[in-house]
Write a protein that holds these residues in place. Structure first.
Motif, PDB file in Angstrom:
ATOM      1  N   GLU A  67       0.817  -1.211   0.000  1.00  0.00           N
ATOM      2  CA  GLU A  67       0.000   0.000   0.000  1.00  0.00           C
ATOM      3  C   GLU A  67       0.854   1.266   0.000  1.00  0.00           C
ATOM      4  O   GLU A  67       0.444   2.297  -0.559  1.00  0.00           O
ATOM      5  CB  GLU A  67      -0.951   0.007   1.197  1.00  0.00           C
ATOM      6  CG  GLU A  67      -0.309  -0.019   2.564  1.00  0.00           C
ATOM      7  CD  GLU A  67      -0.012  -1.417   3.087  1.00  0.00           C
ATOM      8  OE1 GLU A  67       0.170  -1.547   4.307  1.00  0.00           O
ATOM      9  OE2 GLU A  67       0.012  -2.364   2.271  1.00  0.00           O
ATOM     10  N   GLU A  68       2.048   1.215   0.589  1.00  0.00           N
ATOM     11  CA  GLU A  68       2.918   2.392   0.580  1.00  0.00           C
ATOM     12  C   GLU A  68       3.510   2.621  -0.802  1.00  0.00           C
ATOM     13  O   GLU A  68       3.666   3.768  -1.247  1.00  0.00           O
ATOM     14  CB  GLU A  68       4.001   2.258   1.645  1.00  0.00           C
ATOM     15  CG  GLU A  68       3.455   2.301   3.066  1.00  0.00           C
ATOM     16  CD  GLU A  68       4.490   2.636   4.108  1.00  0.00           C
ATOM     17  OE1 GLU A  68       5.594   3.105   3.745  1.00  0.00           O
ATOM     18  OE2 GLU A  68       4.197   2.440   5.302  1.00  0.00           O
ATOM     19  N   GLU A  69       3.851   1.549  -1.495  1.00  0.00           N
ATOM     20  CA  GLU A  69       4.347   1.696  -2.863  1.00  0.00           C
ATOM     21  C   GLU A  69       3.230   2.190  -3.791  1.00  0.00           C
ATOM     22  O   GLU A  69       3.462   2.993  -4.687  1.00  0.00           O
ATOM     23  CB  GLU A  69       4.915   0.370  -3.369  1.00  0.00           C
ATOM     24  CG  GLU A  69       6.291   0.037  -2.816  1.00  0.00           C
ATOM     25  CD  GLU A  69       7.340   1.037  -3.273  1.00  0.00           C
ATOM     26  OE1 GLU A  69       7.971   0.811  -4.318  1.00  0.00           O
ATOM     27  OE2 GLU A  69       7.527   2.072  -2.582  1.00  0.00           O
ATOM     28  N   GLN A  70       2.023   1.718  -3.572  1.00  0.00           N
ATOM     29  CA  GLN A  70       0.884   2.205  -4.370  1.00  0.00           C
ATOM     30  C   GLN A  70       0.675   3.704  -4.149  1.00  0.00           C
ATOM     31  O   GLN A  70       0.408   4.449  -5.102  1.00  0.00           O
ATOM     32  CB  GLN A  70      -0.377   1.426  -3.996  1.00  0.00           C
ATOM     33  CG  GLN A  70      -0.347  -0.026  -4.453  1.00  0.00           C
ATOM     34  CD  GLN A  70      -1.500  -0.837  -3.909  1.00  0.00           C
ATOM     35  OE1 GLN A  70      -1.971  -0.614  -2.784  1.00  0.00           O
ATOM     36  NE2 GLN A  70      -1.976  -1.797  -4.691  1.00  0.00           N
ATOM     37  N   LYS A  71       0.807   4.134  -2.913  1.00  0.00           N
ATOM     38  CA  LYS A  71       0.666   5.556  -2.601  1.00  0.00           C
ATOM     39  C   LYS A  71       1.772   6.369  -3.257  1.00  0.00           C
ATOM     40  O   LYS A  71       1.528   7.467  -3.775  1.00  0.00           O
ATOM     41  CB  LYS A  71       0.704   5.755  -1.081  1.00  0.00           C
ATOM     42  CG  LYS A  71       0.513   7.199  -0.650  1.00  0.00           C
ATOM     43  CD  LYS A  71       0.544   7.324   0.871  1.00  0.00           C
ATOM     44  CE  LYS A  71       0.396   8.785   1.310  1.00  0.00           C
ATOM     45  NZ  LYS A  71       0.430   8.925   2.798  1.00  0.00           N
ATOM     46  N   ALA A  72       3.008   5.834  -3.262  1.00  0.00           N
ATOM     47  CA  ALA A  72       4.132   6.535  -3.883  1.00  0.00           C
ATOM     48  C   ALA A  72       3.892   6.725  -5.379  1.00  0.00           C
ATOM     49  O   ALA A  72       4.087   7.828  -5.925  1.00  0.00           O
ATOM     50  CB  ALA A  72       5.427   5.769  -3.643  1.00  0.00           C
TER      51      ALA A  72
END
Length: 237
Positions: A67-72
């Protein structure tokens, strides 16, 4: 990619070492570059040392969390409208005989070095399809050559090489290029090293940056899918 001016790149683990060296080279040719790391303050400090700060975006992202990579990726697209190049560079190394390796060190390497590479691609693959972009993983010669005390690190880097090669076959039908770079000794802070004159014989981070530029400039019909790179001369013990 004949003209790299204005192309958008995302580099995980971009605040130091190989990732930072790549970022410098991409910015020099006019690319827009987002760099990420787990601690935003550290990434922002690194971004201050990159020339042409208007083309630099500092992001906080833990690659062990999809989810953090998706947000990035969403943040990059919101700012610049697209993603052309993604470099999965974030990695950790813990070295010990297999009978002494802790389960926490093992898991940290699996989560960052292997699952992190998957998360970065999973988060960016649809954006890369739209631009017929390029996905590059930073593996290691440890992904082809095993050594004592390296069971955990070898396992992850062998995995990264296999993952990247299979992803290459899956994605080339969409015009997405996929390559893995396998460096030998590089002058970085990896494994507690402090780069100094003693590391002059090693590959320098900017050398990997030059290699990435060579890949990006390659004719679209040609794909160097796995690249081994090592120092010309080994250290004289």
């Amino acid at each position: 990619m004949k003209d790299l001016q204005g192309k958008v790149a995302y580099i995980t683990g971009g605040s130091k070492g190989i990732g930072f060296g790549i970022a410098k080279k991409l910015i020099e040719v006019g690319m827009k570059v987002a760099i990420s790391g787990r601690t935003l303050k550290t990434v922002e400090k690194a971004s201050e040392y990159l020339e042409n700060n208007e083309n630099v975006l500092a992001l906080s992202s833990d690659v062990t969390k999809l989810e953090e990579e998706q947000k990035a990726i969403a943040t990059i697209i919101k700012k610049w409208g697209k993603v052309d190049v993604v470099l999965a560079n974030a990695g950790v190394g813990h070295f010990a005989p297999i009978d002494q390796m802790s389960t926490s060190d093992w898991q940290a390497m699996i989560d960052t070095n292997l699952s992190g590479v998957f998360h970065t691609l999973k988060a960016s693959v649809e954006a890369l399809k739209k631009t017929e972009g390029y996905y590059i993983t930073l593996a290691s010669l440890a992904g082809a050559n095993f050594f004592a005390n390296g069971a955990g690190y070898n396992a992850t880097k062998f995995g990264v090489v296999g993952f990247t090669q299979a992803a290459m076959l899956d994605l080339r039908q969409y015009g997405v290029k996929v390559s893995t770079i396998m460096p030998g000794s590089v002058s970085t802070e990896f494994a507690g090293n402090s780069p100094s004159d003693k590391d002059a014989w090693k590959i320098q981070p900017e050398d990997i940056g030059e290699l990435v530029l060579d890949l990006l400039k390659m004719h679209p019909r040609t794909l160097p899918s796995k690249i081994e790179v090592r120092p010309t001369r080994p250290d004289k013990k």
